[in-house]
Every structure is written in C-alpha cells, then in structure tokens.
Design a protein around this motif. Structure first.
Motif, PDB file in Angstrom:
ATOM      1  N   SER A  78      50.195 -31.450 -47.953  1.00 19.45           N
ATOM      2  CA  SER A  78      48.977 -30.635 -47.923  1.00 19.45           C
ATOM      3  C   SER A  78      48.886 -29.622 -46.792  1.00 19.45           C
ATOM      4  O   SER A  78      47.975 -28.801 -46.781  1.00 19.45           O
ATOM      5  N   SER A  79      49.819 -29.627 -45.862  1.00 19.81           N
ATOM      6  CA  SER A  79      49.736 -28.739 -44.705  1.00 19.81           C
ATOM      7  C   SER A  79      49.630 -27.278 -45.119  1.00 19.81           C
ATOM      8  O   SER A  79      50.428 -26.780 -45.906  1.00 19.81           O
ATOM      9  N   GLY A  80      48.589 -26.604 -44.618  1.00 20.65           N
ATOM     10  CA  GLY A  80      48.362 -25.212 -44.942  1.00 20.65           C
ATOM     11  C   GLY A  80      47.661 -24.990 -46.271  1.00 20.65           C
ATOM     12  O   GLY A  80      47.414 -23.858 -46.662  1.00 20.65           O
ATOM     13  N   ARG A  81      47.341 -26.068 -46.966  1.00 24.83           N
ATOM     14  CA  ARG A  81      46.716 -25.964 -48.291  1.00 24.83           C
ATOM     15  C   ARG A  81      45.352 -26.663 -48.326  1.00 24.83           C
ATOM     16  O   ARG A  81      44.837 -26.997 -49.378  1.00 24.83           O
ATOM     17  N   GLU A  82      44.761 -26.885 -47.171  1.00 24.48           N
ATOM     18  CA  GLU A  82      43.493 -27.579 -47.069  1.00 24.48           C
ATOM     19  C   GLU A  82      42.332 -26.628 -47.362  1.00 24.48           C
ATOM     20  O   GLU A  82      42.443 -25.450 -47.076  1.00 24.48           O
ATOM     21  N   PRO A  83      41.264 -27.132 -47.909  1.00 25.96           N
ATOM     22  CA  PRO A  83      41.050 -28.480 -48.435  1.00 25.96           C
ATOM     23  C   PRO A  83      41.742 -28.646 -49.780  1.00 25.96           C
ATOM     24  O   PRO A  83      42.021 -27.665 -50.467  1.00 25.96           O
ATOM     25  N   CYS A  84      41.989 -29.890 -50.124  1.00 27.48           N
ATOM     26  CA  CYS A  84      42.660 -30.171 -51.392  1.00 27.48           C
ATOM     27  C   CYS A  84      42.444 -31.627 -51.769  1.00 27.48           C
ATOM     28  O   CYS A  84      41.899 -32.411 -50.990  1.00 27.48           O
ATOM     29  N   VAL A  85      42.872 -31.969 -52.973  1.00 19.42           N
ATOM     30  CA  VAL A  85      42.875 -33.355 -53.431  1.00 19.42           C
ATOM     31  C   VAL A  85      44.294 -33.669 -53.870  1.00 19.42           C
ATOM     32  O   VAL A  85      44.878 -32.962 -54.697  1.00 19.42           O
ATOM     33  N   ILE A 100      53.601 -38.177 -54.065  1.00 23.74           N
ATOM     34  CA  ILE A 100      52.339 -37.449 -53.937  1.00 23.74           C
ATOM     35  C   ILE A 100      52.442 -36.106 -54.648  1.00 23.74           C
ATOM     36  O   ILE A 100      53.432 -35.395 -54.508  1.00 23.74           O
ATOM     37  N   SER A 101      51.388 -35.768 -55.401  1.00 24.85           N
ATOM     38  CA  SER A 101      51.284 -34.464 -56.059  1.00 24.85           C
ATOM     39  C   SER A 101      49.977 -33.804 -55.633  1.00 24.85           C
ATOM     40  O   SER A 101      48.984 -34.484 -55.394  1.00 24.85           O
ATOM     41  N   MET A 102      49.984 -32.480 -55.606  1.00 24.15           N
ATOM     42  CA  MET A 102      48.748 -31.730 -55.396  1.00 24.15           C
ATOM     43  C   MET A 102      47.977 -31.779 -56.713  1.00 24.15           C
ATOM     44  O   MET A 102      48.492 -31.372 -57.750  1.00 24.15           O
ATOM     45  N   LEU A 103      46.763 -32.277 -56.685  1.00 25.28           N
ATOM     46  CA  LEU A 103      45.949 -32.375 -57.891  1.00 25.28           C
ATOM     47  C   LEU A 103      44.972 -31.205 -57.995  1.00 25.28           C
ATOM     48  O   LEU A 103      44.862 -30.574 -59.040  1.00 25.28           O
ATOM     49  N   LEU A 104      44.263 -30.919 -56.922  1.00 26.22           N
ATOM     50  CA  LEU A 104      43.330 -29.792 -56.871  1.00 26.22           C
ATOM     51  C   LEU A 104      43.577 -29.035 -55.573  1.00 26.22           C
ATOM     52  O   LEU A 104      43.625 -29.642 -54.504  1.00 26.22           O
ATOM     53  N   ASP A 105      43.696 -27.727 -55.668  1.00 26.76           N
ATOM     54  CA  ASP A 105      43.950 -26.950 -54.452  1.00 26.76           C
ATOM     55  C   ASP A 105      42.672 -26.272 -53.959  1.00 26.76           C
ATOM     56  O   ASP A 105      41.611 -26.388 -54.574  1.00 26.76           O
ATOM     57  N   TYR A 106      42.793 -25.560 -52.860  1.00 28.66           N
ATOM     58  CA  TYR A 106      41.627 -24.954 -52.226  1.00 28.66           C
ATOM     59  C   TYR A 106      40.972 -23.885 -53.089  1.00 28.66           C
ATOM     60  O   TYR A 106      39.751 -23.705 -53.039  1.00 28.66           O
ATOM     61  N   VAL A 107      41.725 -23.189 -53.912  1.00 29.14           N
ATOM     62  CA  VAL A 107      41.151 -22.168 -54.796  1.00 29.14           C
ATOM     63  C   VAL A 107      40.249 -22.836 -55.844  1.00 29.14           C
ATOM     64  O   VAL A 107      39.123 -22.388 -56.093  1.00 29.14           O
ATOM     65  N   GLU A 108      40.727 -23.917 -56.430  1.00 25.64           N
ATOM     66  CA  GLU A 108      39.940 -24.635 -57.437  1.00 25.64           C
ATOM     67  C   GLU A 108      38.694 -25.260 -56.823  1.00 25.64           C
ATOM     68  O   GLU A 108      37.612 -25.209 -57.411  1.00 25.64           O
ATOM     69  N   LEU A 109      38.838 -25.816 -55.625  1.00 23.97           N
ATOM     70  CA  LEU A 109      37.687 -26.425 -54.958  1.00 23.97           C
ATOM     71  C   LEU A 109      36.629 -25.380 -54.602  1.00 23.97           C
ATOM     72  O   LEU A 109      35.431 -25.630 -54.730  1.00 23.97           O
ATOM     73  N   LYS A 110      37.067 -24.210 -54.176  1.00 26.67           N
ATOM     74  CA  LYS A 110      36.121 -23.141 -53.853  1.00 26.67           C
ATOM     75  C   LYS A 110      35.343 -22.713 -55.091  1.00 26.67           C
ATOM     76  O   LYS A 110      34.134 -22.477 -55.036  1.00 26.67           O
TER      77      LYS A 110
END
Length: 129
Positions: A82-89, A98-108
């Motif tokens: 997740s480094s540099g991709r916060e916030p995320c799920v 581990i997989s990125m499920l939701l990234d900062y663009v989707e959360l925004k």
C-alpha cells in the motif's frame, strides 16, 4: 462466494498515536489534510454507527474481519502492498497474499458514504472471491 478466509485491511492516510491523531484532526479542520477512508469510517469524533454495523454484517454473513490501520501501524507486507497508495483497502488471503481491493481514487468517489462503500466493497469481493 468462495470458502477462502480473508481479512480486509483499511489503511488510513494518517498516522496513529496521539500526535498523529491530533495532527490529522487539526489538519483536516483547516483543510490541509484529508483521508477518504476516514470519511467513510468516522464522524469527526468517533467511528460511525453505520460502519460498525457493516463490520458486524461482514463478519456474520461472510466471516470477514475488517482491520483498520494507520500508515505508521502497517506491517511489512501491508506497507509493501500500500505504500504511496493510501488510503486504500487491502484484501489479505489466509495464505498471506495481499491484493489491493479499493484504491484512493475509488474511496474518494464514495464521498464518505458508508452505503456506497458497502456496495462497492461487496461487488469487489464477489469479483475477488
């Protein structure tokens, strides 16, 4: 859905601890700090009741635990994912992957809505599991 055991890991774009929490709170108050995951999970002073209910439903219905961590509380694997991709799920499988499920663009785009977060989360879980 699959029988895989998974954990969701929400990574805030803020540091934990007294100094980190105060820094974020005052920075958010004056508009110099933001975290779209914080907007989903918390009101200005406490965790949202709707988010607590979502955590309970995920556990009861799917056996999924939702863990929330601050940037300075991540373990090495979470940091790498997740480094540099916060916030995320993140989605952690029982084998440790581990997989990125939701990234900062989707959360925004969710704009703090627990209901919208749940819809997106469940649709993504259907895809990954």
């Amino acid at each position: 859905m699959s029988e895989k055991q998974v954990t969701l890991i929400g990574v805030y774009k803020a540091n934990g601890g007294v100094v980190g929490e105060l820094s974020y709170f005052f920075g958010h108050l004056v508009g110099v700090r933001s975290c779209s995951l914080c907007d989903v999970t918390h009101s200005p002073v406490m965790k949202k009741a709707k988010f607590k209910d979502l955590e309970k439903r995920l556990k009861a219905e799917l056996g999924i635990t939702f863990k929330l961590v601050h940037m300075n509380e991540r373990n090495a694997e979470e940091l790498k994912a997740s480094s540099g991709r916060e916030p995320c799920v993140l989605l952690r499988y029982d084998d440790g992957g581990i997989s990125m499920l939701l990234d900062y663009v989707e959360l925004k785009a969710i704009d703090g809505s627990v209901e919208s977060f749940e819809k997106l989360l469940r649709s993504r879980l259907d895809f990954y599991l």
